[in-house]
Design an enzyme around this catalytic site. Structure first.
Site, PDB file in Angstrom:
ATOM      1  CG  ASP A  38      95.356  91.387 214.516  1.00 39.07           C
ATOM      2  OD1 ASP A  38      96.349  90.658 214.272  1.00 39.07           O
ATOM      3  OD2 ASP A  38      94.181  91.063 214.285  1.00 39.07           O
ATOM      4  CG  LEU A  84     105.195  57.744 209.094  1.00 40.30           C
ATOM      5  CD1 LEU A  84     104.085  58.367 209.927  1.00 40.30           C
ATOM      6  CD2 LEU A  84     106.275  57.162 210.001  1.00 40.30           C
ATOM      7  CD  GLU A 114     103.764  62.380 216.853  1.00 39.68           C
ATOM      8  OE1 GLU A 114     104.707  61.659 217.240  1.00 39.68           O
ATOM      9  OE2 GLU A 114     103.910  63.534 216.433  1.00 39.68           O
ATOM     10  CE  LYS A 116     100.271  59.527 208.164  1.00 41.62           C
ATOM     11  NZ  LYS A 116      99.841  60.468 207.135  1.00 41.62           N
ATOM     12  CG  ASP A 118      95.274  64.381 205.279  1.00 40.68           C
ATOM     13  OD1 ASP A 118      96.333  64.076 204.701  1.00 40.68           O
ATOM     14  OD2 ASP A 118      94.147  64.081 204.852  1.00 40.68           O
ATOM     15  NE  ARG A 137     107.996  62.309 200.935  1.00 40.13           N
ATOM     16  CZ  ARG A 137     108.665  61.165 200.865  1.00 40.13           C
ATOM     17  NH1 ARG A 137     109.502  60.828 201.802  1.00 40.13           N
ATOM     18  NH2 ARG A 137     108.474  60.354 199.858  1.00 40.13           N
ATOM     19  CD  GLU A 193     101.927  66.616 207.260  1.00 36.58           C
ATOM     20  OE1 GLU A 193     103.131  66.307 207.389  1.00 36.58           O
ATOM     21  OE2 GLU A 193     101.141  65.975 206.534  1.00 36.58           O
ATOM     22  CE1 TYR A 245     107.094  64.889 210.525  1.00 37.49           C
ATOM     23  CE2 TYR A 245     104.956  65.940 210.253  1.00 37.49           C
ATOM     24  CZ  TYR A 245     106.099  65.394 209.712  1.00 37.49           C
ATOM     25  OH  TYR A 245     106.252  65.367 208.363  1.00 37.49           O
ATOM     26  CE  LYS A 331      97.612  57.170 206.306  1.00 38.82           C
ATOM     27  NZ  LYS A 331      97.385  56.787 204.952  1.00 38.82           N
ATOM     28  CB  CYS A 425      95.849  45.265 172.491  1.00 37.91           C
ATOM     29  SG  CYS A 425      96.215  46.984 172.889  1.00 37.91           S
ATOM     30  CB  CYS A 428      97.684  47.995 168.682  1.00 35.94           C
ATOM     31  SG  CYS A 428      98.092  46.536 169.646  1.00 35.94           S
ATOM     32  CB  CYS A 449      99.201  44.686 174.287  1.00 33.69           C
ATOM     33  SG  CYS A 449      99.486  45.081 172.560  1.00 33.69           S
ATOM     34  CB  CYS A 454     101.064  48.356 171.809  1.00 35.57           C
ATOM     35  SG  CYS A 454      99.458  49.016 172.275  1.00 35.57           S
TER      36      CYS A 454
HETATM   37  S1  IVH Z   1     106.478  61.259 211.696  1.00 33.88           S
HETATM   38  C1  IVH Z   1     109.836  59.271 209.410  1.00 33.88           C
HETATM   39  N1  IVH Z   1     104.399  62.390 212.724  1.00 33.88           N
HETATM   40  O1  IVH Z   1     102.704  61.689 207.436  1.00 33.88           O
HETATM   41  C2  IVH Z   1     108.790  60.173 208.903  1.00 33.88           C
HETATM   42  N2  IVH Z   1     104.510  62.245 210.360  1.00 33.88           N
HETATM   43  O2  IVH Z   1     102.712  59.222 205.949  1.00 33.88           O
HETATM   44  C3  IVH Z   1     108.394  61.135 209.968  1.00 33.88           C
HETATM   45  N3  IVH Z   1     102.623  63.260 209.194  1.00 33.88           N
HETATM   46  O3  IVH Z   1     105.615  62.353 205.619  1.00 33.88           O
HETATM   47  C4  IVH Z   1     106.978  61.203 210.045  1.00 33.88           C
HETATM   48  N4  IVH Z   1     101.572  63.937 210.996  1.00 33.88           N
HETATM   49  O4  IVH Z   1     104.224  64.358 206.407  1.00 33.88           O
HETATM   50  C5  IVH Z   1     105.010  62.025 211.591  1.00 33.88           C
HETATM   51  N5  IVH Z   1     102.647  63.391 213.803  1.00 33.88           N
HETATM   52  C6  IVH Z   1     103.235  63.037 212.665  1.00 33.88           C
HETATM   53  C7  IVH Z   1     102.684  63.312 211.404  1.00 33.88           C
HETATM   54  C8  IVH Z   1     103.353  62.889 210.261  1.00 33.88           C
HETATM   55  C9  IVH Z   1     101.554  63.889 209.674  1.00 33.88           C
HETATM   56  C10 IVH Z   1     102.906  63.029 207.770  1.00 33.88           C
HETATM   57  C11 IVH Z   1     104.301  63.356 207.365  1.00 33.88           C
HETATM   58  C12 IVH Z   1     104.841  62.105 206.738  1.00 33.88           C
HETATM   59  C13 IVH Z   1     103.598  61.379 206.402  1.00 33.88           C
HETATM   60  C14 IVH Z   1     103.840  59.892 206.353  1.00 33.88           C
END
Ligand code: IVH
Length: 690
Positions: A38, A84, A114, A116, A118, A137, A193, A245, A331, A425, A428, A449, A454
């Site tokens: 900073d 995915l 790795e 995932k 959110d 996307r 992400e 990623y 997941k 229905c 209607c 229906c 309708c």
């Molecule tokens: S690989 C071929 N790696 O999950 C698609 N995706 O459910 C490449 N995401 O659209 C995805 N962490 O936005 C990949 N370590 C990770 C991720 C990741 C989060 C998201 C990504 C993707 C979605 C698919």
């Protein structure tokens, strides 16, 4: 300070700030403290103000430039942005492995696992090392340009570390390969992400509450909502973060692990919890370990991503639907809660299908309040043994869609009521008919229906069309109102609405009327795939619409197509082909389309092409006939498209190659007669480099 002294100092500050950014975001080095950063940034800001002509666009402070936008511009992705497929259990992951092992008969597959994250998938493009464009996307083919907003995220480098400074700890040979590739590459694309940390999320919601703004349900929604802001000032205040990623550009990587390392060398934050796994047992252990860590992580994750490490094999595995075959999202189980079903309502769908929906006492599941859950059909109610008044366990499937998973019969008081599907229905009053349906390969019956006209069906169709045209200013309530007031009878009427029509409505302001009309007008141009999707033809969703657009290239050709031609398109099954063919035989549908066009709807001339037309088959029309040894028809189709070619079903003089497999018949004969070049499987594989 003289100008040249200032220049020197500014250059030093650039370097030092970049250095701290790299250590903080990429190397996770705590010695790079916020305070130092900073303070240096402050000095730079003062100097840049004093010597404005010395400040350049590479400045690490140049993050919140630009004015608020009116709207986001659409951009086409050079390579499709995939998603995915999910797995929720070790068995499903095992099945995934079995599927891919059948396709690539290698002894041993190595995986890369790795976190995932959110958040929101984004693509970043750098031109000569400078951040040039960032996009969402979207539908995977086209996204929205959110460069201004992404620039505000300090985890995203504005300039790549092309000199490969601070990379002593990385493998030398990879570094050399990378340096060589960088000297030949101007454009680099990296995907990752955009996320909001749990801490930033809590702070934001507290602030929103205080100021009366909308509170967000979870960090993902907050991140997505923030990036949708048109004013980058607002985005900058939201404290988003970003993790790479995927490296799209070929920079010499041979494994996914190397993709991560290269991204880090270039200056992107990457996941620190990754692991190369030799077996699925190791994958499972990794997931367990991460599950235990989940609470402590500074950001939300919803599972782990597992993929075939070797990029050659990964590529060879190709794509199914919207997802690469070589990767899977493993997941975490959805979060669960209990509540009471107070009522079961009937919803009438676009095709007139009557669906029971449970209305529940509001309950929070993983940060989101749930009140409704689809029960799909009568069989599902029977399977659950559900009565009205029952206490149930709900979860969010894949952490999104609410689902009743279990009834707790011990909680009954005796006042619970058995539910029966209606015979008419609810909208209607026409008779509800039982029809055989097949959904995702499973057969069952559905109540439909019987009224062709309708009003509920019409309304759902309208909603569907308005969504496909992305006219977001018109929600379901407004549509229902337009219909009740007699302003529209079907979707074509929407496009002839005038401001005066709306201003006359009670409680309808001039401003909102204007908004609606201008949003209708600005969405009259639509690409072919979206248009086909908008028609709401039975069984024709987004994917099928894309396949149709890519195959036919124009609405005229699709309208005129025979059942056989539609049926011959890969991915399109008999029931879908029949539904499409029947749709275009019905004069009322043709009239409807004509009225849409008359009302000013324009189909974009450029046809909706599947993945970028680069690669060894770029611009080539390819017919594959007979059976190939190394791949199925679907895989061959994916391979042709991936190599930039057009998959065509019949041979003509415009065909560039006919690939002839085992027991090829009339198409091969025709190719020979027309002098079209015939390839055997090996020649084909050589061309597409497999
Ligand atoms: S690989 C071929 N790696 O999950 C698609 N995706 O459910 C490449 N995401 O659209 C995805 N962490 O936005 C990949 N370590 C990770 C991720 C990741 C989060 C998201 C990504 C993707 C979605 C698919």
């Amino acid at each position: 300070m003289t100008k040249s002294e200032a220049q020197q100092r500014i250059n030093k500050l650039y370097e030092q700030i970049d250095d701290l950014r790299y250590r903080y975001h990429v190397l996770d080095d705590p010695s790079a403290t916020d305070e130092v950063y900073d303070s240096l940034a402050k000095e730079l800001k003062i100097l840049e103000r004093e010597f404005p002509d010395l400040a350049n666009s590479n400045s690490p402070l140049n993050r919140v430039g630009g004015k608020p936008l009116d709207k986001f511009v659409k951009v086409r992705h050079t390579a499709r942005m995939l998603s995915l497929n999910d797995a929720f259990s070790t068995e499903e992951v095992k099945e995934w492995e079995e599927r891919i092992k059948k396709l690539v008969p290698v002894q041993h597959l190595e995986y890369f696992a790795e976190l995932k994250f959110d958040g929101l998938a984004t693509s970043l493009v750098y031109e000569d090392g400078v951040f040039a464009r960032g996009a969402t996307r979207g539908d995977g083919f086209m996204g929205e340009d959110i460069t201004q907003n992404l620039k505000t995220i300090s985890a995203i480098p504005l300039k790549l570390n092309l000199e490969l400074k601070y990379t002593e700890k990385f493998p030398r040979d990879l570094k050399q390969r990378l340096a060589r590739a960088l000297s030949l590459t101007g454009r680099i694309e990296v995907r990752g992400e955009a996320i909001m940390s749990k801490h930033a999320f809590a702070t934001l919601n507290k602030e929103q509450k205080k100021t009366g703004g909308t509170e967000f349900a979870n960090p993902r929604n907050a991140a997505a909502g923030s990036l949708r802001q048109l004013d980058p000032q607002v985005v900058a205040a939201r404290k988003l973060s970003w993790h790479a990623y995927q490296l799209i550009t070929d920079l010499g990587q041979t494994t996914h692990e190397e993709e991560h390392l290269i991204c880090a060398m270039l200056g992107f934050p990457t996941d620190k919890h990754t692991q190369v796994c030799g077996t699925l047992d190791e994958v499972n252990n990794f997931r367990e370990k991460i599950l235990n860590l989940r609470q402590q992580l500074p950001y939300e994750i919803d599972g782990v991503v597992v993929q075939v490490n070797d990029r050659e094999i990964f590529k060879r595995l190709g794509v199914v639907g919207k997802a690469p075959r070589g990767a899977i999202a493993f997941k975490f189980a959805a979060k669960k809660a209990t509540t009471v079903v107070e009522e079961i309502k009937i919803q009438v769908g676009r095709q007139g299908n009557l669906t029971p929906v449970a209305v529940m006492r509001p309950v929070e599941v993983g940060g989101v309040t749930i009140t409704h859950a689809s029960l799909h059909n009568e069989d599902e109610i029977k399977r659950l043994g559900l009565k009205i008044g029952d206490t149930v366990v709900v979860q969010r499937a894949g952490d999104v869609i609410p689902q009743i998973v279990e009834v707790l019969p011990k909680m009954r008081s005796g006042k619970e009521k058995t539910f029966h599907m209606p015979t008419v229905c609810p909208v209607c009053g026409f008779k509800a008919e039982r029809q055989m349906i097949s959904e995702g390969g499973e057969k069952g019956t559905a109540l439909i229906c019987s009224n062709r006209r309708c009003p509920a069906k019409d309304l759902k169709q309208l909603e569907h069309l308005v969504n496909a045209f992305e006219i977001y200013t018109i929600g379901p309530k407004i549509l229902a109102r337009f219909k009740d007031e007699g302003l529209i009878t079907d979707a074509a009427d929407i496009f002839t609405l005038k401001k005066e029509d709306l201003v006359g409505l009670e409680r309808f302001g001039e401003k909102s009327a204007e908004n609606i009309i201008s949003s209708i007008n600005s969405h009259k141009i639509i690409n072919l795939a979206k248009f086909i999707q908008a028609l709401g033809i039975l069984h024709v969703g987004e994917e099928t619409a894309i396949d149709l657009a890519a195959h036919f290239g124009s609405l005229e050709k699709l309208k005129a197509a025979s059942f056989e031609e539609i049926d011959s398109i890969p991915n399109i099954g008999g029931a879908v082909a029949k539904s499409l063919y029947d749709y275009f035989q019905d004069k009322r549908h043709l009239d409807f389309i004509e009225r849409l066009i008359q009302a000013g709807v324009k189909l974009q001339v450029t046809s909706y092409k599947l993945p970028a037309k680069t690669g060894p088959l770029a611009g080539k029309k390819v017919v594959v006939t007979g059976m190939l040894e190394s791949m199925s028809r679907e895989e061959a189709k994916a391979a042709v498209r991936e190599a930039g070619g057009d998959w065509v079903s019949s041979v003509s003089k415009n065909t560039d190659y006919v690939v002839a497999g085992e027991s090829a018949g009339s198409k091969l004969a025709k190719a020979k007669a027309l002098g079209v070049r015939v390839l055997n499987e090996k020649q084909f594989l050589d061309i597409i480099k497999r």
